[in-house]
Design a protein around this motif. Structure first.
Motif, PDB file in Angstrom:
ATOM      1  N   VAL A 148       0.825  -1.217   0.000  1.00 32.86           N
ATOM      2  CA  VAL A 148       0.000   0.000   0.000  1.00 32.86           C
ATOM      3  C   VAL A 148       0.859   1.267   0.000  1.00 32.86           C
ATOM      4  CG1 VAL A 148      -0.436   0.539   2.426  1.00 32.86           C
ATOM      5  CG2 VAL A 148      -2.269   0.725   0.802  1.00 32.86           C
ATOM      6  N   LEU A 152       0.880   4.110  -2.842  1.00 36.01           N
ATOM      7  CA  LEU A 152       0.606   5.487  -2.467  1.00 36.01           C
ATOM      8  C   LEU A 152       1.698   6.417  -2.978  1.00 36.01           C
ATOM      9  CD1 LEU A 152      -0.778   6.489   0.994  1.00 36.01           C
ATOM     10  CD2 LEU A 152       0.792   7.973  -0.197  1.00 36.01           C
ATOM     11  N   VAL A 155       1.405   6.977  -6.771  1.00 30.44           N
ATOM     12  CA  VAL A 155       0.331   7.881  -7.179  1.00 30.44           C
ATOM     13  C   VAL A 155       0.638   9.303  -6.733  1.00 30.44           C
ATOM     14  CG1 VAL A 155      -2.120   8.396  -6.993  1.00 30.44           C
ATOM     15  CG2 VAL A 155      -1.371   6.043  -7.132  1.00 30.44           C
ATOM     16  N   VAL A 159       0.470  12.625  -8.923  1.00 33.07           N
ATOM     17  CA  VAL A 159      -0.343  13.792  -8.563  1.00 33.07           C
ATOM     18  C   VAL A 159       0.541  15.038  -8.519  1.00 33.07           C
ATOM     19  CG1 VAL A 159      -1.631  14.858  -6.685  1.00 33.07           C
ATOM     20  CG2 VAL A 159      -2.114  12.519  -7.307  1.00 33.07           C
ATOM     21  N   ARG A 162       1.210  16.375 -11.961  1.00 32.29           N
ATOM     22  CA  ARG A 162       0.075  17.080 -12.552  1.00 32.29           C
ATOM     23  C   ARG A 162      -0.110  18.443 -11.912  1.00 32.29           C
ATOM     24  NH1 ARG A 162      -0.016  15.320 -17.169  1.00 32.29           N
ATOM     25  NH2 ARG A 162      -0.148  13.060 -17.310  1.00 32.29           N
ATOM     26  N   LEU A 163       0.020  18.466 -10.596  1.00 32.66           N
ATOM     27  CA  LEU A 163      -0.150  19.731  -9.885  1.00 32.66           C
ATOM     28  C   LEU A 163       0.883  20.737 -10.373  1.00 32.66           C
ATOM     29  CD1 LEU A 163      -1.957  20.845  -7.677  1.00 32.66           C
ATOM     30  CD2 LEU A 163      -0.151  20.348  -6.044  1.00 32.66           C
ATOM     31  N   VAL A 166      -0.302  22.243 -13.612  1.00 29.68           N
ATOM     32  CA  VAL A 166      -1.347  23.261 -13.467  1.00 29.68           C
ATOM     33  C   VAL A 166      -0.742  24.601 -13.064  1.00 29.68           C
ATOM     34  CG1 VAL A 166      -3.352  23.959 -12.120  1.00 29.68           C
ATOM     35  CG2 VAL A 166      -3.160  21.621 -12.893  1.00 29.68           C
TER      36      VAL A 166
ATOM     37  N   GLU B 219      -5.658  20.445 -15.405  1.00 25.08           N
ATOM     38  CA  GLU B 219      -6.542  20.233 -14.257  1.00 25.08           C
ATOM     39  C   GLU B 219      -7.267  18.906 -14.371  1.00 25.08           C
ATOM     40  OE1 GLU B 219      -9.169  23.283 -12.984  1.00 25.08           O
ATOM     41  OE2 GLU B 219      -7.577  24.784 -12.884  1.00 25.08           O
ATOM     42  N   ASP B 221      -6.192  16.234 -15.913  1.00 24.12           N
ATOM     43  CA  ASP B 221      -5.226  15.167 -15.623  1.00 24.12           C
ATOM     44  C   ASP B 221      -4.998  15.057 -14.122  1.00 24.12           C
ATOM     45  OD1 ASP B 221      -3.125  15.812 -18.539  1.00 24.12           O
ATOM     46  OD2 ASP B 221      -4.926  14.597 -18.266  1.00 24.12           O
ATOM     47  N   TYR B 222      -4.875  16.205 -13.463  1.00 21.97           N
ATOM     48  CA  TYR B 222      -4.701  16.235 -12.010  1.00 21.97           C
ATOM     49  C   TYR B 222      -5.874  15.549 -11.337  1.00 21.97           C
ATOM     50  CZ  TYR B 222      -4.619  18.405  -7.335  1.00 21.97           C
ATOM     51  OH  TYR B 222      -4.621  18.635  -5.993  1.00 21.97           O
ATOM     52  N   GLU B 225      -5.722  11.738 -11.573  1.00 26.54           N
ATOM     53  CA  GLU B 225      -4.781  11.109 -10.658  1.00 26.54           C
ATOM     54  C   GLU B 225      -5.314  11.150  -9.229  1.00 26.54           C
ATOM     55  OE1 GLU B 225      -2.416   9.361 -11.574  1.00 26.54           O
ATOM     56  OE2 GLU B 225      -1.917  10.056 -13.579  1.00 26.54           O
ATOM     57  N   MET B 226      -5.908  12.285  -8.858  1.00 26.31           N
ATOM     58  CA  MET B 226      -6.434  12.427  -7.497  1.00 26.31           C
ATOM     59  C   MET B 226      -7.512  11.386  -7.208  1.00 26.31           C
ATOM     60  SD  MET B 226      -5.144  14.724  -5.540  1.00 26.31           S
ATOM     61  CE  MET B 226      -6.083  15.857  -4.521  1.00 26.31           C
ATOM     62  N   GLU B 228      -7.560   8.431  -7.895  1.00 24.57           N
ATOM     63  CA  GLU B 228      -6.967   7.175  -7.452  1.00 24.57           C
ATOM     64  C   GLU B 228      -6.311   7.340  -6.085  1.00 24.57           C
ATOM     65  OE1 GLU B 228      -4.424   5.555 -10.583  1.00 24.57           O
ATOM     66  OE2 GLU B 228      -3.744   4.065  -9.103  1.00 24.57           O
ATOM     67  N   TYR B 229      -5.929   8.580  -5.773  1.00 23.59           N
ATOM     68  CA  TYR B 229      -5.127   8.850  -4.583  1.00 23.59           C
ATOM     69  C   TYR B 229      -5.907   8.595  -3.296  1.00 23.59           C
ATOM     70  CZ  TYR B 229      -1.477  11.471  -2.012  1.00 23.59           C
ATOM     71  OH  TYR B 229      -0.468  11.868  -1.183  1.00 23.59           O
ATOM     72  N   ILE B 232      -6.597   4.832  -1.958  1.00 22.54           N
ATOM     73  CA  ILE B 232      -5.442   4.094  -1.426  1.00 22.54           C
ATOM     74  C   ILE B 232      -5.392   4.231   0.086  1.00 22.54           C
ATOM     75  CG2 ILE B 232      -2.935   3.938  -1.388  1.00 22.54           C
ATOM     76  CD1 ILE B 232      -2.878   4.985  -4.190  1.00 22.54           C
ATOM     77  N   HIS B 233      -5.715   5.444   0.552  1.00 17.09           N
ATOM     78  CA  HIS B 233      -5.678   5.667   1.997  1.00 17.09           C
ATOM     79  C   HIS B 233      -6.749   4.850   2.699  1.00 17.09           C
ATOM     80  CE1 HIS B 233      -3.491   9.121   0.410  1.00 17.09           C
ATOM     81  NE2 HIS B 233      -2.916   9.221   1.594  1.00 17.09           N
TER      82      HIS B 233
END
Lengths: 365, 367
Positions: A148, A152, A155, A159, A162-163, A166, B219, B221-222, B225-226, B228-229, B232-233
Motif C-alpha cells: 500500500v 501510495l 500515485v 499527482v 500534474r499539480l 497546473v 486540471e 489530468d490532475y 490522478e487524485m 486514485e489517490y 489508497i488511503h
C-alpha cells in the motif's frame, strides 16, 4: 544520553568517499540484522532515487537527492541510537567514534558466516508445519504495508507531476498579460499586476512540492521498515522450521533405534529387505549401530531442548520489539499524516492569497 | 474606469467618457432601457430524407412600434443564423458584427449532435442575437427583424431575394486584394493605430485561448490522478488500527479536493473558455472590418487619383467622389463608434470573466 560524535557522513566529501560511506552504513546494518535477528532493525534510505516525479531528477548525484539521503542516514543513526538494545552494541559505538579500522573490526566478529547461511535460508522456500499464527499475521501485515505504501508513493508522485503542470502553465498568463497590457490603456495596469500574481502563483509550487518530498521520505522509511519486519518473521519461520526438522530427525532416529533393538521392522526399507534377503547383521553389528544411534539421540535431545529454548527466547524478545515498533510506527505515521494535512492547508492558504490579489487586479481592469 | 462620477440618466450604473457619447448601450444595461428581449432555447432535432439538423426556438418580446405584435416565437436553424450574419455584414461593412459559434469544433472531441455541443452552441446563438439587439444601429436592421418574426416559409422566400453568395464573396475578395496591394495611402492615423492594436491583440488572445485550454487539460489530468489517490488511503486504513481514522480522514479530504477540482474545471469551461473563444473570433471579425474600411477608402482614393488625371468630366467625377467621401466618412465614424463600444464591452467581459476565474479559484482553495 551519550555524546555522539557524528562522523562526517558524506557532507563535503568527494564522490568516491560518499559511496564508501554508504557502503559502510550498509555493512553496519547487515551486521546488526545478523547479530540481532529478533529486532526490527531500522532501514537505510534508498540507494537510488525511486518514486520520482518528473521535475526531480532521478540522478543519484543530484544535490537535492544527496542531501535527502544524508538526512536519511542521519535519521538511521538516530533510530539505532535510540533503540534500547541496539544502542549498546559495541560495533555501533565504534562506527560513530572510530575513524580507521572499523571495517576490519566488523569482519573480525565473523558475522559474515552467519549472514551467508541465513541469507540463503531466508531466500529459500520451505513449509513450516505449525506456524505461529501471530507471526503469520504479522508477515501478512508487512506485505500489505509494503504494497500500500509503494502504491501510495507512486500515485503521489503522479499527482505532484500534474499539480506542477497546473501551476506552471499559469505562469504563461503572466507573460501574455504583460505583453497585452502594453497595448491597453485603461486595462493595462490591472492586467500587468494580475500577471505578476500569476507569476507568483506559478513559482509557489516549487517550495510546496519540495516540502512534500519530506513527507514522501517519511513514508518511504516505513516502506523499508516493512521489509525489516518481514525479515524478523522469516527468521522466526526459519527457526521454527529448523526446530521441526530437528524434532523429525530425532523421532526417526528413535524409531530406527527401536526397530534395531526389537528386531521388528515397522517401516519398509530397501536396506531391511536386502538384509532379509542376503542375510541379517550380526548381533555385534547391531549393538554398535544401536550405541551410535543412542549417542545421536542423546545429542539430538539436548539440541532440541536448546533449540526450543532459543525459540521461546526469540519469540519473547521479538514480540517485545515488535510491540515497541508498532507504537513507534503509529506515532510516527500519525505525525506524518498530520504534517501532510498541515502542508495542504498552507498550500491552500497561499492559493487564497494569490487569487484574492489577482481578483482585485482583475476587478480594477 | 473609475475616473468619472457623472452619470448619464440613461445608464444609471455606468459612467461614460466624453469620447463615447455615442455608446450609450452596454450589454449589461438594466431592463428599463431594453425594448427587445430575445431568448434562444429548446433545441429540437429534425430528420428528413436528405439530412438531419437541429432547430432552436427563438422567442422575441418587444414593445417597439415597428413590430406588429409584441411577442414572436419562431424556429431557426444554424444556416439561418449564418444568413443573418452575412446580411448584416453586407449592409454594414464597417460595423462590428458579433461572432457566431463555429460550424463544428474539432477541439474537445465533441460529437456534432452531442448534448454538450448543442448546449454550447445554443448559448452562443443566444448571445449573438442579444448582442445585435443591444447594438444601436444593428438592432434596427430590417433583416434582423425578419429573422425574429417571419415564419419558416416567409424567411425562405425572403432569403432568395437580394445579392447572392457570389457577390458577397466578390466583395470579400476585393477587400482582401486591396489590402494586399499595400497599406492604404491616406489611411487616417487612427485606423493605423487600430490595425496595429488588432494585430497584437489577435496574437495575445490566441495565446490566452491556448493557455486556458492547456490549464483545463492539466486540471483534468490532475483530477484523474487524485481520483486514485484517495482510495489508497482507505485501503490502507483496513490494515491498521491506531491510525485507521487518520487515514480515513485524509481519504475523505482528498475526495473533497476532487469535487472542488471538478467545480473549478466546470467554471473554466462555462465561463472563461467560451469568452476567450468569442474574442478570438472577434479579433478575426475586426481584422475583416478594418480591411473593408480600407477597401472603401481605396475606392475613394483611386477615384481621386483618376480625377487628377482626367481634367474633363470633372463634374461627374466630383459628384462620385463626393458620394464616396461621404461613404468613407460614414464608414469611418461607424467603425470608430463601434470600436470604442467594442472595447468597452471587451474590457467588461474580460474583467468579469477573469474575476470569475479568480473567484472560482478562491472557492476551490477555500473548500
Amino acid at each position: 544520553s551519550r555524546a555522539v560524535e557524528s562522523q562526517s557522513e558524506g557532507q563535503c566529501a568527494p564522490v568516491d568517499s560518499l559511496w564508501r560511506r554508504y557502503s559502510e552504513f550498509e555493512l553496519l546494518r547487515n551486521y546488526l540484522s545478523v547479530t540481532y535477528p529478533h529486532i526490527v532493525v531500522p532501514p537505510l534510505p534508498e540507494k537510488r532515487a525511486d518514486f520520482v516525479w518528473h521535475k526531480l531528477s532521478a540522478d543519484n548525484m543530484d544535490p537535492d537527492f544527496v542531501e535527502r539521503r544524508r538526512i536519511g542516514l542521519e535519521n538511521f543513526l538516530l533510530r539505532v541510537a535510540s533503540h534500547p538494545v541496539l544502542c549498546q552494541d559495541k560495533i555501533f559505538y565504534s562506527f560513530l567514534t572510530q575513524e580507521g579500522g572499523w571495517k576490519e573490526m566488523v569482519n573480525e566478529t565473523g558475522f559474515q558466516l552467519k549472514a551467508d547461511s541465513r541469507l540463503k535460508a531466508l531466500n529459500a522456500t520451505f513449509r513450516v508445519k505449525n506456524p505461529d499464527k501471530r507471526f503469520t499475521e504479522l508477515k501478512h501485515y508487512s506485505d500489505e504495508l509494503q504494497s500500500v505504501i509503494s502504491h501510495l508513493l507512486r500515485v503521489r508522485a503522479r499527482v505532484a507531476d500534474r499539480l506542477y503542470g497546473v501551476y506552471k502553465v499559469h505562469g504563461n498568463y503572466g507573460r501574455v498579460f504583460s505583453e497585452w497590457s502594453a497595448i491597453e490603456k485603461e486595462m493595462g495596469d490591472g492586467l500587468q499586476s494580475a500577471g505578476h500574481h500569476m507569476d507568483v502563483y506559478a513559482a509557489s509550487i516549487d517550495d510546496i512540492l519540495e516540502e512534500e518530498e519530506h513527507y514522501a521520505d517519511q513514508l518511504k522509511e516505513y516502506l523499508f521498515y516493512a521489509e525489516a519486519l518481514r525479515a524478523v518473521c522469516r527468521k522466526h519461520e526459519l527457526m521454527q522450521y529448523d526446530l521441526e526438522m530437528a524434532a523429525q530427525d530425532l523421532t526417526s532416529k528413535k524409531q530406527q533405534c527401536e526397530e534395531l533393538a526389537t528386531g521388528t521392522v515397522r517401516t519398509f526399507s530397501l536396506k531391511g529387505m536386502t538384509s532379509k534377503l542376503f542375510g541379517q547383521e550380526t548381533p555385534e553389528q547391531r549393538e554398535a549401530k544401536i550405541k551410535i544411534l543412542e549417542e545421536q539421540i542423546q545429542e539430538g535431545e539436548e539440541q532440541l531442548k536448546s533449540k526450543n529454548l532459543e525459540g521461546r527466547d526469540f519469540v519473547k524478545s521479538a514480540w517485545a520489539d515488535i510491540e515497541r515498533f508498532k507504537e513507534q510506527k503509529n506515532h510516527d505515521l500519525k505525525e506524518a499524516l498530520i504534517s501532510y494535512a498541515v502542508m495542504q492547508i498552507s498550500m491552500c492558504k497561499k492559493g487564497i492569497q494569490v487569487w484574492t490579489n489577482a481578483k482585485e487586479c482583475f476587478s480594477k481592469m | 474606469d473609475t475616473s468619472l462620477a457623472e452619470v448619464n440618466s440613461f445608464s444609471p450604473s455606468m459612467p461614460i467618457s466624453p469620447s463615447s457619447m455615442i455608446n450609450q448601450y452596454k450589454f449589461e444595461d438594466g431592463p428599463e432601457l431594453r425594448d427587445l428581449f430575445i431568448t434562444v432555447d429548446d433545441p429540437e432535432s429534425h430528420i428528413t430524407a436528405i439530412e438531419t439538423f437541429i432547430t432552436y426556438r427563438v422567442v422575441t418580446k418587444t414593445s417597439r412600434g415597428e413590430f406588429d405584435s409584441s411577442e414572436y416565437e419562431v424556429r431557426r436553424r444554424y444556416q439561418d443564423f449564418l444568413w443573418l450574419k452575412s446580411k448584416l455584414e453586407e449592409a454594414h461593412p464597417t460595423l462590428i458584427i458579433p461572432p457566431l459559434p463555429e460550424k463544428f469544433i474539432m477541439r474537445g472531441m465533441v460529437e456534432r449532435f452531442s448534448d454538450e455541443f448543442i448546449e454550447t452552441r445554443r448559448k452562443a446563438l443566444h448571445k449573438f442575437l442579444n448582442r445585435i439587439a443591444d447594438h444601436p444601429t444593428l438592432t434596427f436592421n430590417e433583416d434582423f427583424k425578419i429573422f425574429l418574426t417571419a415564419q419558416a416559409w416567409e424567411l425562405s422566400s425572403h432569403k432568395k431575394q437580394g445579392p447572392g453568395l457570389l457577390s458577397r464573396m466578390g466583395q470579400t475578395v476585393r477587400a482582401v486584394a486591396s489590402s494586399v496591394r499595400g497599406a492604404v495611402k491616406n489611411r487616417p492615423g487612427m485606423f493605423t493605430e487600430m490595425n496595429n492594436y488588432m494585430e497584437t491583440f489577435n496574437q495575445k488572445i490566441n495565446l490566452l485561448d491556448k493557455i486556458a485550454h492547456r490549464i483545463y487539460k492539466e486540471e483534468r489530468d490532475y483530477f484523474n490522478e487524485m481520483k486514485e489517490y484517495g482510495p489508497i488511503h482507505t485501503l490502507w486504513s483496513a490494515s491498521e488500527e491506531d491510525i485507521a481514522d487518520s487515514l480515513k480522514g485524509i481519504a475523505s479530504c482528498i475526495d473533497r479536493c476532487c469535487k472542488a477540482t471538478e467545480k473549478r474545471m466546470a467554471g473554466l469551461s462555462e465561463n472563461l473558455l467560451p469568452i476567450l473563444h468569442e474574442y478570438v473570433l472577434y479579433s478575426e471579425i475586426l481584422m475583416g472590418v478594418l480591411k473593408r474600411r480600407d477597401q472603401i477608402q481605396g475606392e475613394l482614393d483611386s477615384k481621386v487619383d483618376a480625377l487628377a488625371n482626367k481634367k474633363t468630366e470633372k463634374e461627374l467625377f466630383l459628384e462620385e467622389i463626393g458620394k464616396l467621401e461621404d461613404k468613407v466618412e460614414r464608414a469611418n465614424n461607424a467603425l470608430k463608434a463601434d470600436w470604442d463600444r467594442w472595447k468597452q464591452n471587451m474590457q467588461c467581459d474580460m474583467r468579469s470573466t477573469f474575476t470569475n476565474v479568480a473567484e472560482n479559484n478562491l472557492r476551490f482553495y477555500e473548500e
